[in-house]
Structure formats: structure tokens, C-alpha cells
Design a protein around this motif. Structure first.
Motif, PDB file in Angstrom:
ATOM      1  N   PHE A   6      -9.538 -34.734  -0.571  1.00 54.76           N
ATOM      2  CA  PHE A   6      -9.770 -33.552  -1.551  1.00 54.76           C
ATOM      3  C   PHE A   6      -9.815 -34.511  -2.512  1.00 54.76           C
ATOM      4  O   PHE A   6     -10.690 -33.993  -3.460  1.00 54.76           O
ATOM      5  CB  PHE A   6      -7.789 -34.002  -1.775  1.00 54.76           C
ATOM      6  N   ASN A   7      -9.397 -36.408  -2.758  1.00 51.17           N
ATOM      7  CA  ASN A   7     -10.487 -36.305  -3.919  1.00 51.17           C
ATOM      8  C   ASN A   7     -11.898 -36.620  -4.348  1.00 51.17           C
ATOM      9  O   ASN A   7     -12.601 -35.752  -5.393  1.00 51.17           O
ATOM     10  CB  ASN A   7     -10.049 -38.324  -3.972  1.00 51.17           C
ATOM     11  N   ARG A   8     -12.154 -36.062  -2.709  1.00 46.39           N
ATOM     12  CA  ARG A   8     -14.076 -36.457  -2.506  1.00 46.39           C
ATOM     13  C   ARG A   8     -14.415 -34.685  -2.635  1.00 46.39           C
ATOM     14  O   ARG A   8     -15.459 -34.528  -3.886  1.00 46.39           O
ATOM     15  CB  ARG A   8     -14.485 -36.697  -1.274  1.00 46.39           C
ATOM     16  N   ARG A   9     -13.908 -33.430  -2.784  1.00 45.26           N
ATOM     17  CA  ARG A   9     -13.613 -32.460  -2.618  1.00 45.26           C
ATOM     18  C   ARG A   9     -13.844 -31.928  -4.064  1.00 45.26           C
ATOM     19  O   ARG A   9     -15.141 -31.532  -5.293  1.00 45.26           O
ATOM     20  CB  ARG A   9     -13.265 -31.634  -1.732  1.00 45.26           C
ATOM     21  N   THR A  10     -13.310 -33.025  -4.831  1.00 45.83           N
ATOM     22  CA  THR A  10     -12.759 -32.334  -6.103  1.00 45.83           C
ATOM     23  C   THR A  10     -13.921 -32.992  -6.855  1.00 45.83           C
ATOM     24  O   THR A  10     -15.135 -32.945  -7.739  1.00 45.83           O
ATOM     25  CB  THR A  10     -11.866 -33.087  -7.473  1.00 45.83           C
ATOM     26  N   ALA A  11     -14.333 -34.650  -6.534  1.00 50.47           N
ATOM     27  CA  ALA A  11     -15.079 -35.200  -6.822  1.00 50.47           C
ATOM     28  C   ALA A  11     -16.316 -34.522  -6.802  1.00 50.47           C
ATOM     29  O   ALA A  11     -17.485 -34.214  -7.563  1.00 50.47           O
ATOM     30  CB  ALA A  11     -15.995 -37.044  -6.556  1.00 50.47           C
ATOM     31  N   LEU A  12     -16.840 -34.010  -6.110  1.00 51.02           N
ATOM     32  CA  LEU A  12     -18.336 -33.184  -5.729  1.00 51.02           C
ATOM     33  C   LEU A  12     -17.960 -31.682  -6.592  1.00 51.02           C
ATOM     34  O   LEU A  12     -19.460 -31.622  -7.190  1.00 51.02           O
ATOM     35  CB  LEU A  12     -18.449 -32.482  -4.347  1.00 51.02           C
ATOM     36  N   ASN A  13     -16.773 -30.834  -6.597  1.00 52.74           N
ATOM     37  CA  ASN A  13     -17.115 -30.360  -7.483  1.00 52.74           C
ATOM     38  C   ASN A  13     -17.411 -30.123  -8.903  1.00 52.74           C
ATOM     39  O   ASN A  13     -17.986 -29.942  -9.359  1.00 52.74           O
ATOM     40  CB  ASN A  13     -15.582 -29.241  -7.588  1.00 52.74           C
ATOM     41  N   LEU A  14     -16.521 -31.231  -9.333  1.00 54.42           N
ATOM     42  CA  LEU A  14     -16.623 -31.388 -10.402  1.00 54.42           C
ATOM     43  C   LEU A  14     -18.675 -32.485 -10.898  1.00 54.42           C
ATOM     44  O   LEU A  14     -18.477 -31.432 -12.260  1.00 54.42           O
ATOM     45  CB  LEU A  14     -15.711 -33.451 -11.242  1.00 54.42           C
ATOM     46  N   MET A  15     -18.974 -33.173  -9.332  1.00 51.32           N
ATOM     47  CA  MET A  15     -20.352 -33.354 -10.323  1.00 51.32           C
ATOM     48  C   MET A  15     -21.300 -32.255 -10.634  1.00 51.32           C
ATOM     49  O   MET A  15     -22.339 -32.203 -11.433  1.00 51.32           O
ATOM     50  CB  MET A  15     -20.114 -33.866  -8.736  1.00 51.32           C
ATOM     51  N   SER A 328     -20.773 -48.051  -7.437  1.00 49.02           N
ATOM     52  CA  SER A 328     -19.562 -48.557  -5.877  1.00 49.02           C
ATOM     53  C   SER A 328     -18.772 -47.604  -4.938  1.00 49.02           C
ATOM     54  O   SER A 328     -18.837 -48.351  -3.627  1.00 49.02           O
ATOM     55  CB  SER A 328     -18.377 -49.646  -6.343  1.00 49.02           C
ATOM     56  N   GLU A 329     -18.450 -46.624  -5.043  1.00 45.13           N
ATOM     57  CA  GLU A 329     -17.770 -45.695  -4.861  1.00 45.13           C
ATOM     58  C   GLU A 329     -18.514 -44.749  -3.889  1.00 45.13           C
ATOM     59  O   GLU A 329     -18.469 -44.030  -2.789  1.00 45.13           O
ATOM     60  CB  GLU A 329     -17.172 -44.562  -5.579  1.00 45.13           C
ATOM     61  N   CYS A 330     -20.158 -43.975  -4.720  1.00 44.20           N
ATOM     62  CA  CYS A 330     -20.781 -43.425  -3.934  1.00 44.20           C
ATOM     63  C   CYS A 330     -21.067 -44.158  -2.512  1.00 44.20           C
ATOM     64  O   CYS A 330     -21.401 -43.809  -1.172  1.00 44.20           O
ATOM     65  CB  CYS A 330     -21.909 -43.503  -4.510  1.00 44.20           C
ATOM     66  N   ALA A 331     -21.061 -45.657  -2.632  1.00 45.14           N
ATOM     67  CA  ALA A 331     -21.256 -46.736  -1.364  1.00 45.14           C
ATOM     68  C   ALA A 331     -19.906 -47.028  -0.477  1.00 45.14           C
ATOM     69  O   ALA A 331     -20.435 -46.727   1.185  1.00 45.14           O
ATOM     70  CB  ALA A 331     -21.177 -48.442  -1.975  1.00 45.14           C
ATOM     71  N   LEU A 332     -18.566 -46.774  -1.324  1.00 47.26           N
ATOM     72  CA  LEU A 332     -17.660 -46.684  -0.086  1.00 47.26           C
ATOM     73  C   LEU A 332     -17.398 -45.812   0.568  1.00 47.26           C
ATOM     74  O   LEU A 332     -17.011 -44.903   1.307  1.00 47.26           O
ATOM     75  CB  LEU A 332     -16.922 -46.981  -1.164  1.00 47.26           C
ATOM     76  N   THR A 333     -18.230 -44.003  -0.283  1.00 47.91           N
ATOM     77  CA  THR A 333     -17.784 -43.294   0.256  1.00 47.91           C
ATOM     78  C   THR A 333     -18.913 -42.677   0.866  1.00 47.91           C
ATOM     79  O   THR A 333     -18.813 -41.413   1.848  1.00 47.91           O
ATOM     80  CB  THR A 333     -17.316 -41.766  -0.743  1.00 47.91           C
ATOM     81  N   ARG A 335     -21.488 -40.687  -0.268  1.00 53.87           N
ATOM     82  CA  ARG A 335     -21.940 -39.884  -1.323  1.00 53.87           C
ATOM     83  C   ARG A 335     -22.938 -40.659  -2.080  1.00 53.87           C
ATOM     84  O   ARG A 335     -23.657 -41.706  -2.078  1.00 53.87           O
ATOM     85  CB  ARG A 335     -21.074 -39.602  -2.464  1.00 53.87           C
ATOM     86  N   GLN A 336     -24.617 -39.753  -2.220  1.00 50.85           N
ATOM     87  CA  GLN A 336     -25.488 -39.849  -3.039  1.00 50.85           C
ATOM     88  C   GLN A 336     -25.240 -39.888  -4.463  1.00 50.85           C
ATOM     89  O   GLN A 336     -23.621 -39.103  -4.677  1.00 50.85           O
ATOM     90  CB  GLN A 336     -26.273 -38.513  -2.870  1.00 50.85           C
ATOM     91  N   PRO A 337     -25.654 -40.795  -5.310  1.00 51.81           N
ATOM     92  CA  PRO A 337     -25.780 -40.274  -6.676  1.00 51.81           C
ATOM     93  C   PRO A 337     -26.348 -39.422  -7.023  1.00 51.81           C
ATOM     94  O   PRO A 337     -27.242 -39.339  -6.406  1.00 51.81           O
ATOM     95  CB  PRO A 337     -25.399 -42.329  -6.645  1.00 51.81           C
ATOM     96  N   ILE A 338     -25.616 -39.790  -8.236  1.00 53.10           N
ATOM     97  CA  ILE A 338     -25.842 -38.468  -9.329  1.00 53.10           C
ATOM     98  C   ILE A 338     -27.299 -38.893  -9.545  1.00 53.10           C
ATOM     99  O   ILE A 338     -28.199 -37.531 -10.146  1.00 53.10           O
ATOM    100  CB  ILE A 338     -24.827 -38.071 -10.448  1.00 53.10           C
ATOM    101  N   VAL A 339     -27.541 -40.382  -9.818  1.00 55.72           N
ATOM    102  CA  VAL A 339     -28.421 -40.806 -10.751  1.00 55.72           C
ATOM    103  C   VAL A 339     -29.520 -41.729  -9.444  1.00 55.72           C
ATOM    104  O   VAL A 339     -29.516 -42.196  -9.041  1.00 55.72           O
ATOM    105  CB  VAL A 339     -28.791 -40.888 -11.813  1.00 55.72           C
ATOM    106  N   ALA A 340     -29.901 -40.925  -8.420  1.00 60.30           N
ATOM    107  CA  ALA A 340     -30.538 -41.129  -6.758  1.00 60.30           C
ATOM    108  C   ALA A 340     -31.938 -41.947  -7.716  1.00 60.30           C
ATOM    109  O   ALA A 340     -32.703 -41.409  -8.944  1.00 60.30           O
ATOM    110  CB  ALA A 340     -30.421 -41.002  -5.410  1.00 60.30           C
TER     111      ALA A 340
END
Lengths: 367, 367
Positions: A6-15, A328-333, A335-340
Motif C-alpha cells: 500500500f505504501n509503495r503504491r501510494t508513494a508511486l501515485n504521489l510521485m 535509501s528508501e529506493c535502495a530498500l524498496t 524503486r527508481q529514484p525520481i532524479v536518477a
């Protein structure tokens, strides 16, 4: 697992709304270990702006230092309680590979060293945060991206404004057409450069104001429009008799034309102070001044003929903390950083086109 | 005679500082008759902004009207007490020659008629005030200047901001290096153009936003620096599917490079609202927003790291009155107007270079 999902989906939506700060917030309750950062380069930005922030991080901690100056290693190592085993010189830098406490390497060196030290960090199996400009050429950026990919590690560029609440809100409002369709972005960044510093040496900096401060105007024009320019047109003005500007440019102003028809007018200067941008839409504008400072951002909005200051509540963390924890959270999850790295590469390609436009006195069309 | 000489010297000295408004003020006590104006073209700007101002003039009065619309001649003729003998159509316009009450002809027609009606006024032995843009080409401007010279009469262009106290002060402060040596000027002018008006017809307007509103950015860049550009670089963005922009440009942004090394970044738009400029020097900036509106100017200054609103006391008269009386007093005293035909010609030469730069996608160097 449901919670994480859920957190990840929310995060991606907000992203998707550019709400990077809020996205980090969505993970606030997520338990997990803190990833360990090694700071490479103990200059003013690292020691005064970055290192004091770890105490406020929820997913990041400072575990190692790298410097060519033993006095600095001793001073900051003692100040931050870094064991001697976690203090590195440039000679033994590659031994970070053998230190499992180090998850992420943050490269805060002069620009010409970004590529080399980022690539060596990737090769050592570490995630990489690299200061902007990502490198001194697009070719170097490509090599950095390739190295991170080969190592299956993250690569993020230090575009801290993407984690600053006023900027996050400006992006959201601009892309939602809060003041109508965006027609013009003006973005100005500059300061009066002090003599005798590495920034003014082309061999170290790769260029002048554009590499150092004008990149904020460039990056803002891209993140505010959410578009990639189809052409760049630039004009340089440098007084070569000024000892500061023997090898690098002073002012270089440029216009970007976007597929939507919007135009960005950007200022980059080493001889005057600027820190602002304005998104002008068909129905009004969104103005930030200062826009990309360490703190003190101020937003004004003009809409329906009325102008007002827009108070923006502070985020749960400041832009420095948001940036550190995002990687850190991208590395843990995963996800791709928003500024890769691709974000830094896009800017470097444009920087090369801007220099070329100024040199050749013509518009440069981009593929 | 001593009084007149003193006033004239004072006026010339103040002129050197760009203090046009104050210069008019220096003649405040000078006795003398009011020169008679004929207004040519009874559109909104003439009837709403110019004509109501004569009641506040000390050296100018409204004595004649010229229009192709009999109803307008009747309506405004009655309102302003203009005798029927002093109401002209375009058919009998040249008969102004025989009317000794008319000293000055103010041309407020669509741009493509400026040259013809100004030249015919000069040939009729009248002084001429012509709205900006002076004409639709530099060649037309040259013909207008030649005609006025042959007739030994004044020719002035309606650059009203030069008589507006905030602008007058901004010029003075910028040229005195109040915020250090000028490095960057940003100037933005634009509005959301309503469809179906002569401004959007290239045959009448000669061009789009640049001719109409962008000329304020251009002229401000010149009067704030006091310099003539050595190069222009422009980018146009026009949505040709927008019915407003079938024949004229929407946005055209341009950069001017000056001999001092200063750069001006200028916005011109018919699809977004802008009215501001900023002079950025080595030590701070001078900001006007709105800058060139009919009223309501606001000045902010940043200097020594502090930003403050600068209150500017209103002049003895507003910019419209100052402009009208300036030409009357130049005609009475033999002085050259501070915004003579040469000023309009300089802008038209640059406008032609800006269009060419946008069309050819390259920097245009100026002689």
C-alpha cells in the motif's frame, strides 16, 4: 506485506504528481534499517549542509568518510563518531567494497571527479548519490549510468529542490494548470563568484556559471514544464579581463523551446545575484523567490487578477533529509529514484547544447 | 529671457539624468500659450487615455479631431467642445494645413497608418506625436524622420513610460550604478489577446506581440542600460492553429547583448500576462512590477542583502500629461524631444533583427 504494498503504491501515485516529499512521507511508518552513507569529499557543502542532516533521517545514517586531507578525516571523523576503520583516503577508496556498513556513497567532489568516483563506487557494489552537475560531459554521465546498471545498484543525482515543499507544490500546480496552460517559464540563478576557488578552474569544474548555478535554472525549466526541450538558444557574456573568468564563463543566458510551445528564459550568472523562477500560464503565474535556496523559499501566486503570498507548510523533513532518505528508501524498496542518473544526463546533454549554441551563435535543435 | 535660458539649461541638465518628468517640471513656471493638438484616430487609447488628460496640461490643449467615423467625430467633438470646423475626416485630413490652431498632430492609428499620417502632418507644417511602434518598418521610420526634418518640425514617439516617475527613477538609479554595474536586465510584457481586433491582422499591425507589447520590453532594456545592443537572438513560439495567430506571432522572446557585457532577457507574449522588469547589478537589483502600466507601478530594490519597497512620490503630472506637454514645450523652446523619431527608428531596426533572428534561428549582429 499488504502495508508495504500500500505504501509503495501510494508513494508511486504521489510521485506521479511530483510529490516527492509527500512520497517519502508515505513511507514514514515503514519499519526498516537505516542505510549507511559514505561521504566522499569534505568541502563546505558536505560538512555544513549534508552531514548535519543525518541526525534527522529515518532511513539513512552517516557511517564513513573519504577525504584526501587527513586533518579533515580526523576532525569530522571524531565529530561524527566515525571509527578509524571507516575513514578512507583517495588512495584506499576502493576498499569501501569490503565494508558492509556502507550501502551508499555520496560523491561531493569537484565536478571533474564525479564520474570517476561514482563509477568506482558502483564497481564496489554501492548505491551512488552524486552531486550536480552529474559530470562534466554527457559521455561521462552515460558511463556512470552503465556502471550502476552493471552493478545492479541505484544512481541518484543531488537535485535537492525536488524534495523542497515549495518546489514540489509549484510542480504540482504548474502541471495541474492551476494558472492555465504554461506559456513562459523564467528562471534566474546566479551569484557573485569569489575568486580563487575550484569552481573557476575549467579543468576541475568543466565550465562556469552554467555548470554550477545555471543548472538550477535549466533543471527547474524541465521539472516545472515536465517536458524536454526541442531547441536551445544561448548567449554568453564574459569579461575575459576579469581574473575570475580566465577559463570559465560568467553569464550564459538561454532560451528553451518545449513541444507544448512553452518557452523558458533562463539566466545563469557568476557576477550578479539571482534565485527565482516564475511559471506564467494563460491565467496567471506562480512565482518563487528565493526558489532553490537552502531555506526561506517564498511563493506568490497571481490568479484571476489577484496576487497573494501562498504559505506552504513545511514538510515532515527538510529537502536535505528528504533527498538522503529518498535514495535509501529506493535502495530498500527497489524503486527508481525520481532524479536518477538519466535526469543528470538530460541536463548535461542540454548544457553541451547550450555551450554549442553560444559558441556557434545559432539555435541548436535537439533530437 | 534670462528665465527662459535658466529653465532650458536646467531642463537639459535633468534630461542628462533621464529625469524627463522633472525636466517638464522645470518649465512649470514658464508662461506661454498652450499648443493645440489634433488627435488622429478615435480608438480606445485616444479616447479613454489621451483625450481626458488635456485638462491637466499646462502647455497643451485639444483643438481638433480626425476620424473616419462621423458618429465618433460628433460624439467626441461635442464632448470636448471642438467646433465643427476643427473636425476632419481622412478625406479632408490634409486641410489641417490651413488651421493655425493646430500645432501638433497626434497619430493614434493602427500601426500600418503611422508613417503615412505622420508624414502628411509634417508636410502640413505640423509637429507630430506618433504612437509606438513608430511604424511597421525601419524604412518607414526613416521617411518619417526625413519628412519632419524637411518641414523643420518636431517628431516624437509616444514612449509614455519615460515620463512615469518610477521608470524615471529606475533609469536614474540604474545608470548611477545604485545596485552596482548592470549585468542582466529581464523585461517581460504580454497579455492574453482578445480575438478579432486589428492588432491580430498583420496587414494593419505589421506584426504580433512584439510590435504591440514586446516593444515595451525592448525599449526598457535600452533605456535602463542606456546602451544600444550589439546582437539580438530570438525564439518564437506561435500556435498557428489558434485563430488569433493566423497572421501574427504569439510569443517571441529575445536576448540583447550590450557593449558593456550586460545581457537583456526579454519576453513578448500575446497569450500570457506580464508587466515587469528587473535591472540586476553586481550588488543587487531594481524591480518594477507592474512596470509600464497606465498606473499602479511598484518598485522594489534589493541592495546589501536587504529587499525593500521603494515608495516613489507622484510627479506633478502623470505620464500622459508629461508626454503631451513635453512635445509642446520642445516645440516652444526648440529642444529635441527625449524620445524623438530616432528612438522609434532604433526600436524598429531591432524589431526587424529580432524577427530575422527567430526566422533564421541564429544570432543577428548589429552594426
Amino acid at each position: 506485506m499488504i502495508g508495504e504494498d500500500f505504501n509503495r503504491r501510494t508513494a508511486l501515485n504521489l510521485m506521479g504528481l511530483g510529490l516527492a516529499g509527500a512520497a517519502s512521507g508515505a513511507l514514514a511508518q515503514a519499519p526498516g534499517r537505516k542505510l549507511g552513507y559514505a561521504i566522499v569529499g569534505l568541502g563546505g557543502y558536505a560538512t555544513r549542509q549534508i552531514m548535519p542532516q543525518f541526525r534527522n533521517c529515518r532511513s539513512s545514517r552517516l557511517v564513513a568518510l573519504v577525504s584526501g586531507t587527513p586533518e579533515k578525516l580526523a576532525r569530522y571523523g571524531d565529530e561524527y563518531g566515525i571509527p578509524k576503520t571507516h575513514r578512507y583516503s583517495y588512495a584506499n577508496y576502493d576498499r569501501i567494497r569490503d565494508n558492509p556498513d556502507i550501502d551508499i556513497v555520496y560523491v561531493v567532489l569537484p565536478n571533474n571527479m564525479h564520474a570517476e568516483y561514482s563509477i568506482r563506487a558502483s564497481q564496489a557494489g554501492k548505491h551512488v548519490m552524486c552531486e550536480k552537475p552529474m559530470a562534466v560531459s554527457a559521455a561521462e554521465c552515460e558511463a556512470m549510468i552503465a556502471a550502476a546498471k552493471r552493478a545492479n545498484r541505484k544512481l541518484m543525482i543531488g537535485y535537492r529542490s525536488r524534495f523542497e515543499p515549495h518546489n514540489v507544490l509549484a510542480i504540482q500546480l504548474a502541471r495541474q494548470a492551476h494558472v492555465g496552460r504554461t506559456r513562459i517559464v523564467t528562471a534566474e540563478h546566479g551569484f557573485n563568484a569569489q575568486p580563487n576557488q575550484w569552481r573557476l578552474d575549467k579543468a576541475l569544474a568543466g565550465g562556469g556559471s552554467l555548470m554550477d548555478i545555471g543548472i538550477y535554472s535549466l533543471n527547474a525549466a524541465r521539472y516545472l514544464t515536465g517536458e524536454e526541450p526541442v531547441s536551445v538558444t544561448a548567449v554568453e557574456s564574459t569579461d575575459k579581463s576579469d581574473p575570475r573568468f580566465r577559463t570559465v564563463e560568467d553569464q550564459i543566458n538561454f532560451m528553451l523551446r518545449f513541444p507544448s510551445g512553452a518557452i523558458a528564459d533562463c539566466v545563469s550568472s557568476y557576477s550578479s545575484n539571482h534565485n527565482r523562477y516564475r511559471v506564467v500560464g494563460t491565467d496567471g503565474w506562480i512565482d518563487l523567490e528565493p526558489a532553490t535556496s537552502y531555506e526561506g523559499q517564498r511563493m506568490r501566486i497571481r490568479k484571476d487578477g489577484k496576487e497573494a503570498v501562498r504559505d506552504v507548510p513545511p514538510g515532515p523533513v527538510n529537502q536535505f533529509v528528504g533527498q538522503l532518505d529518498h535514495l535509501s528508501e529506493c535502495a530498500l524498496t527497489g524503486r527508481q529514484p525520481i532524479v536518477a542518473g538519466e535526469e543528470g544526463l538530460a541536463d548535461l546533454r542540454l548544457i553541451e547544447a547550450i555551450y554549442r549554441s553560444a559558441r556557434e551563435g545559432r539555435q541548436i535543435k535537439l533530437a
